[in-house]
Design a protein around this motif. Structure first.
Motif, PDB file in Angstrom:
ATOM      1  N   VAL A 184       1.032   4.361  -2.724  1.00 49.87           N
ATOM      2  CA  VAL A 184       0.845   5.744  -2.277  1.00 49.87           C
ATOM      3  C   VAL A 184       2.043   6.603  -2.671  1.00 49.87           C
ATOM      4  O   VAL A 184       1.891   7.715  -3.177  1.00 49.87           O
ATOM      5  CB  VAL A 184       0.596   5.804  -0.752  1.00 49.87           C
ATOM      6  N   SER A 185       3.238   6.083  -2.474  1.00 52.42           N
ATOM      7  CA  SER A 185       4.452   6.815  -2.830  1.00 52.42           C
ATOM      8  C   SER A 185       4.514   7.071  -4.334  1.00 52.42           C
ATOM      9  O   SER A 185       4.901   8.160  -4.773  1.00 52.42           O
ATOM     10  CB  SER A 185       5.675   6.031  -2.357  1.00 52.42           C
ATOM     11  N   LEU A 187      -1.092   1.971   7.792  1.00 51.35           N
ATOM     12  CA  LEU A 187      -1.714   1.151   6.759  1.00 51.35           C
ATOM     13  C   LEU A 187      -1.894  -0.296   7.178  1.00 51.35           C
ATOM     14  O   LEU A 187      -2.545  -1.063   6.477  1.00 51.35           O
ATOM     15  CB  LEU A 187      -0.880   1.203   5.471  1.00 51.35           C
ATOM     16  N   LEU A 208      -8.111   4.655  -2.083  1.00 50.37           N
ATOM     17  CA  LEU A 208      -6.777   5.203  -2.314  1.00 50.37           C
ATOM     18  C   LEU A 208      -6.574   6.483  -1.513  1.00 50.37           C
ATOM     19  O   LEU A 208      -5.513   6.690  -0.916  1.00 50.37           O
ATOM     20  CB  LEU A 208      -6.544   5.468  -3.804  1.00 50.37           C
ATOM     21  N   GLU A 209      -7.581   7.316  -1.447  1.00 48.43           N
ATOM     22  CA  GLU A 209      -7.467   8.567  -0.682  1.00 48.43           C
ATOM     23  C   GLU A 209      -7.312   8.286   0.816  1.00 48.43           C
ATOM     24  O   GLU A 209      -6.557   8.984   1.502  1.00 48.43           O
ATOM     25  CB  GLU A 209      -8.677   9.464  -0.948  1.00 48.43           C
ATOM     26  N   HIS A 227       0.108  10.205   5.164  1.00 48.53           N
ATOM     27  CA  HIS A 227       0.497  11.600   5.396  1.00 48.53           C
ATOM     28  C   HIS A 227       0.349  12.001   6.860  1.00 48.53           C
ATOM     29  O   HIS A 227       1.143  12.779   7.367  1.00 48.53           O
ATOM     30  CB  HIS A 227      -0.307  12.534   4.513  1.00 48.53           C
ATOM     31  N   TRP A 285      -5.816   5.659   2.085  1.00 48.20           N
ATOM     32  CA  TRP A 285      -4.425   5.223   2.238  1.00 48.20           C
ATOM     33  C   TRP A 285      -3.506   6.425   2.258  1.00 48.20           C
ATOM     34  O   TRP A 285      -2.606   6.507   3.089  1.00 48.20           O
ATOM     35  CB  TRP A 285      -4.020   4.314   1.086  1.00 48.20           C
ATOM     36  N   ARG A 286      -3.731   7.368   1.343  1.00 52.60           N
ATOM     37  CA  ARG A 286      -2.862   8.546   1.254  1.00 52.60           C
ATOM     38  C   ARG A 286      -2.957   9.384   2.523  1.00 52.60           C
ATOM     39  O   ARG A 286      -1.946   9.847   3.054  1.00 52.60           O
ATOM     40  CB  ARG A 286      -3.225   9.378   0.029  1.00 52.60           C
ATOM     41  N   ASP A 339       1.983   9.840  -5.078  1.00 53.81           N
ATOM     42  CA  ASP A 339       2.416  11.125  -4.523  1.00 53.81           C
ATOM     43  C   ASP A 339       3.581  11.745  -5.284  1.00 53.81           C
ATOM     44  O   ASP A 339       3.691  12.962  -5.373  1.00 53.81           O
ATOM     45  CB  ASP A 339       2.807  10.977  -3.053  1.00 53.81           C
ATOM     46  N   ALA A 362      -3.517   9.071  -9.922  1.00 55.44           N
ATOM     47  CA  ALA A 362      -4.465   8.438  -9.001  1.00 55.44           C
ATOM     48  C   ALA A 362      -5.470   7.583  -9.766  1.00 55.44           C
ATOM     49  O   ALA A 362      -5.784   6.461  -9.349  1.00 55.44           O
ATOM     50  CB  ALA A 362      -5.178   9.496  -8.170  1.00 55.44           C
ATOM     51  N   LYS A 420       0.837  -1.201   0.000  1.00 49.13           N
ATOM     52  CA  LYS A 420       0.000   0.000   0.000  1.00 49.13           C
ATOM     53  C   LYS A 420       0.873   1.254   0.000  1.00 49.13           C
ATOM     54  O   LYS A 420       0.617   2.199  -0.747  1.00 49.13           O
ATOM     55  CB  LYS A 420      -0.902   0.029   1.243  1.00 49.13           C
TER      56      LYS A 420
END
Length: 92
Positions: free
Chosen positions: A42-43, A81, A66-67, A74, A69-70, A46, A52, A38
């Motif tokens: 995300v990396s 996660l 996905l949001e 952050h 996870w982000r 970003d 996305a 995950k």
């Protein structure tokens, strides 16, 4: 001979100086999502390796998932996660 060219950059440089390429991403048929996989997705999103929308399509994720996870990465780092840590990092 035809070489298929992927959209976007070939690699991105992460803040620690390492390079991330598309070959570093988890396989698109991943079914068991551990925190490390995950965090890799995300990396990639970003830092611009994947968009996305492309990540959601590739990994069959919803935009909301996905949001989430982000946001978790952050706010609390990759440890947020982990499935076993959801209660610890969940905002009430």
């Amino acid at each position: 001979m035809y070489i298929r060219r992927e959209k976007g950059p070939v690699f991105v440089v992460l803040p620690d100086g390492s390079k991330m390429t598309r070959s570093d991403l988890p396989p698109s048929n991943t079914q068991r999502w551990v925190a490390r996989r995950k965090a890799t997705v995300v990396s990639a999103v970003d830092h611009g390796l994947l968009g996305a929308e492309e990540a959601c399509e590739m990994y069959r994720l919803s935009a909301e998932e996905l949001e989430l996870w982000r946001e978790a990465v952050h706010r609390h780092g990759a440890a947020a996660l982990r499935v076993t840590a959801l209660q610890r990092y969940r905002q009430l």
